[in-house]
Design a protein around this motif. Structure first.
Motif, PDB file in Angstrom:
ATOM      1  N   UNK A 260      26.354  42.471  42.203  1.00 19.14           N
ATOM      2  CA  UNK A 260      26.611  43.066  43.522  1.00 19.14           C
ATOM      3  C   UNK A 260      26.877  41.977  44.552  1.00 19.14           C
ATOM      4  N   UNK A 261      27.582  42.367  45.605  1.00 17.47           N
ATOM      5  CA  UNK A 261      27.871  41.471  46.715  1.00 17.47           C
ATOM      6  C   UNK A 261      28.161  42.289  47.964  1.00 17.47           C
ATOM      7  N   UNK A 262      27.870  41.712  49.104  1.00 27.31           N
ATOM      8  CA  UNK A 262      28.175  42.376  50.369  1.00 27.31           C
ATOM      9  C   UNK A 262      29.519  41.932  50.923  1.00 27.31           C
ATOM     10  N   UNK A 263      30.223  41.085  50.173  1.00 26.76           N
ATOM     11  CA  UNK A 263      31.513  40.557  50.627  1.00 26.76           C
ATOM     12  C   UNK A 263      32.647  41.105  49.759  1.00 26.76           C
ATOM     13  N   UNK A 264      33.539  41.867  50.371  1.00 25.18           N
ATOM     14  CA  UNK A 264      34.663  42.451  49.631  1.00 25.18           C
ATOM     15  C   UNK A 264      35.561  41.394  49.005  1.00 25.18           C
ATOM     16  N   UNK A 265      35.782  40.306  49.717  1.00 25.10           N
ATOM     17  CA  UNK A 265      36.644  39.242  49.204  1.00 25.10           C
ATOM     18  C   UNK A 265      36.063  38.637  47.936  1.00 25.10           C
ATOM     19  N   UNK A 266      34.747  38.475  47.886  1.00 24.22           N
ATOM     20  CA  UNK A 266      34.094  37.917  46.710  1.00 24.22           C
ATOM     21  C   UNK A 266      34.270  38.829  45.503  1.00 24.22           C
ATOM     22  N   UNK A 267      34.120  40.128  45.731  1.00 19.18           N
ATOM     23  CA  UNK A 267      34.310  41.088  44.643  1.00 19.18           C
ATOM     24  C   UNK A 267      35.753  41.086  44.166  1.00 19.18           C
ATOM     25  N   UNK A 268      36.706  41.054  45.113  1.00 22.06           N
ATOM     26  CA  UNK A 268      38.128  41.064  44.756  1.00 22.06           C
ATOM     27  C   UNK A 268      38.501  39.844  43.934  1.00 22.06           C
ATOM     28  N   UNK A 269      37.957  38.700  44.277  1.00 21.81           N
ATOM     29  CA  UNK A 269      38.253  37.479  43.533  1.00 21.81           C
ATOM     30  C   UNK A 269      37.616  37.493  42.153  1.00 21.81           C
TER      31      UNK A 269
ATOM     32  N   UNK B 116      29.794  55.032  28.499  1.00 18.52           N
ATOM     33  CA  UNK B 116      30.778  55.190  27.436  1.00 18.52           C
ATOM     34  C   UNK B 116      31.159  53.856  26.793  1.00 18.52           C
ATOM     35  N   UNK B 117      30.426  52.805  27.149  1.00 18.30           N
ATOM     36  CA  UNK B 117      30.631  51.469  26.570  1.00 18.30           C
ATOM     37  C   UNK B 117      32.061  50.968  26.726  1.00 18.30           C
ATOM     38  N   UNK B 118      32.674  51.294  27.853  1.00 18.15           N
ATOM     39  CA  UNK B 118      34.029  50.824  28.123  1.00 18.15           C
ATOM     40  C   UNK B 118      33.989  49.422  28.712  1.00 18.15           C
ATOM     41  N   UNK B 119      33.039  49.197  29.613  1.00 19.81           N
ATOM     42  CA  UNK B 119      32.851  47.897  30.244  1.00 19.81           C
ATOM     43  C   UNK B 119      31.361  47.584  30.268  1.00 19.81           C
ATOM     44  N   UNK B 120      30.995  46.339  29.962  1.00 21.54           N
ATOM     45  CA  UNK B 120      29.596  45.934  29.996  1.00 21.54           C
ATOM     46  C   UNK B 120      29.127  45.785  31.448  1.00 21.54           C
ATOM     47  N   UNK B 121      27.842  46.027  31.712  1.00 20.10           N
ATOM     48  CA  UNK B 121      27.332  45.931  33.089  1.00 20.10           C
ATOM     49  C   UNK B 121      27.629  44.597  33.759  1.00 20.10           C
ATOM     50  N   UNK B 122      27.539  43.505  33.000  1.00 17.86           N
ATOM     51  CA  UNK B 122      27.774  42.189  33.600  1.00 17.86           C
ATOM     52  C   UNK B 122      29.235  41.943  33.947  1.00 17.86           C
ATOM     53  N   UNK B 123      30.126  42.849  33.530  1.00 20.42           N
ATOM     54  CA  UNK B 123      31.546  42.736  33.877  1.00 20.42           C
ATOM     55  C   UNK B 123      31.900  43.558  35.116  1.00 20.42           C
ATOM     56  N   UNK B 124      30.912  44.198  35.711  1.00 23.22           N
ATOM     57  CA  UNK B 124      31.164  45.070  36.853  1.00 23.22           C
ATOM     58  C   UNK B 124      30.566  44.465  38.119  1.00 23.22           C
ATOM     59  N   UNK B 125      31.387  44.405  39.157  1.00 22.71           N
ATOM     60  CA  UNK B 125      30.957  43.952  40.479  1.00 22.71           C
ATOM     61  C   UNK B 125      31.058  45.129  41.443  1.00 22.71           C
ATOM     62  N   UNK B 126      30.086  45.245  42.329  1.00 20.61           N
ATOM     63  CA  UNK B 126      30.113  46.295  43.347  1.00 20.61           C
ATOM     64  C   UNK B 126      29.917  45.661  44.714  1.00 20.61           C
TER      65      UNK B 126
ATOM     66  N   UNK C 256      41.231  46.422  54.036  1.00 22.72           N
ATOM     67  CA  UNK C 256      42.381  45.683  53.489  1.00 22.72           C
ATOM     68  C   UNK C 256      42.517  44.248  54.004  1.00 22.72           C
ATOM     69  N   UNK C 257      42.275  43.970  55.296  1.00 21.46           N
ATOM     70  CA  UNK C 257      42.394  42.572  55.724  1.00 21.46           C
ATOM     71  C   UNK C 257      41.431  41.635  54.992  1.00 21.46           C
ATOM     72  N   UNK C 258      40.272  42.163  54.618  1.00 23.52           N
ATOM     73  CA  UNK C 258      39.270  41.340  53.954  1.00 23.52           C
ATOM     74  C   UNK C 258      39.608  40.972  52.521  1.00 23.52           C
ATOM     75  N   UNK C 259      40.450  41.781  51.862  1.00 26.45           N
ATOM     76  CA  UNK C 259      40.792  41.466  50.472  1.00 26.45           C
ATOM     77  C   UNK C 259      42.236  41.003  50.326  1.00 26.45           C
ATOM     78  N   UNK C 260      42.999  41.077  51.404  1.00 31.20           N
ATOM     79  CA  UNK C 260      44.393  40.620  51.374  1.00 31.20           C
ATOM     80  C   UNK C 260      44.429  39.122  51.047  1.00 31.20           C
ATOM     81  N   UNK C 261      45.225  38.761  50.061  1.00 30.73           N
ATOM     82  CA  UNK C 261      45.332  37.369  49.654  1.00 30.73           C
ATOM     83  C   UNK C 261      44.329  36.954  48.599  1.00 30.73           C
TER      84      UNK C 261
END
Length: 278
Positions: free
Chosen positions: A55-64, A26-36, A82-87
């Protein structure tokens, strides 16, 4: 709305992919703006090749990396996630959760973040035909509400409610609702086979009857009771069938089932353990 904004998905299962697909198509967000983020490398590679996202295997990296962080893991994995993305969430970031039975307070406390949207989608969201009910904390800005609305709208229809209590009601009615419809369809198909149709033909008759009836009801603007009366001739076949349904307590069974689902949603939100059948 999403200019210079990244959307990060913590958990990239079926519903996470449905949201990613909707945002891109739906062209709301470009692919390069999405992290999984996901613990399975093969799943990440599949999503990267299919949609061209990061893509990334680290939740903290995606959250940042994201300004909008979507929690789309399984609810039972919340304590591990939650502990992995807290902070790692900034004050101006938005946390959007689609975790069933997980109240806002638990989410906010778990990640130490105040701007939270809680949403309850259903499975037809996988084909862009879902119904999502959502709410937000007072700290969520108007811009962030618009972002949440756009993301959830990519799944189908969305409805904002100002009281989180409605989320448990929505869980029982629309969230669990597809299962009720599927069971009714299964019963119709089995009845058709009992009459003498092949299962393939019975499925075709039921699928199109359900599809046509739903669309007709949505477009007619009439109360469903009026539509039912239109096809119920005195002493006819429909009247005979409906008599048996009423005699069997169909309305009461459905009402009790939805009430049971609502009570269970409330219990899960309060942290009660799942019990076996009585």
């Amino acid at each position: 709305m999403f200019t210079d904004k990244n959307v990060a998905f913590i958990g990239s299962g079926i519903m996470g992919e449905a949201m990613i697909r909707g945002l891109i198509t739906q062209n709301i967000v470009a692919p390069e703006q999405i992290y999984a983020a996901d613990p399975m490398p093969s799943r990440l590679e599949e999503l990267r090749e299919r949609y061209g996202i990061r893509v990334t295997s680290h939740n903290a990296e995606a959250a940042e990396a994201g300004q909008v962080i979507v929690l789309s893991t399984k609810p039972q994995n919340l304590a591990e996630v939650t502990p992995g993305i807290r902070g790692h969430l900034r004050r101006q970031d938005l946390l959007l959760s689609i975790l069933a039975g997980t109240p806002i307070r638990k989410l906010a406390d778990g990640v130490a973040h105040a701007s939270v949207v809680r949403a309850m989608p259903n499975t037809p969201a996988q084909i862009g035909m879902g119904m999502t009910v959502w709410t937000a904390t007072p700290e969520v800005t108007e811009e962030q509400r618009g972002q949440a609305q756009a993301i959830l709208g990519a799944l189908g229809q969305e409805l904002f409610v100002n009281d989180e209590a409605y989320l448990d009601m929505a869980t029982a009615l629309s969230g669990t609702g597809p299962a009720y419809v599927f069971m009714f369809m299964e019963s119709l198909i089995d009845a058709g086979v009992h009459l003498g149709f092949s299962r393939r033909v019975a499925e075709q008759l039921v699928f199109q009857t359900m599809r046509g009836s739903l669309e007709y009801a949505a477009q007619s603007g009439k109360h469903v009771a009026e539509l039912r009366n239109q096809v119920t001739s005195p002493g006819g076949t429909t009247a005979a069938a409906l008599y048996q349904m009423e005699k069997g307590g169909l309305r009461t069974v459905i009402s009790r089932a939805i009430w049971a689902a609502y009570q269970r949603s409330v219990e899960l939100g309060q942290g009660e353990k799942v019990k076996g059948p009585a």
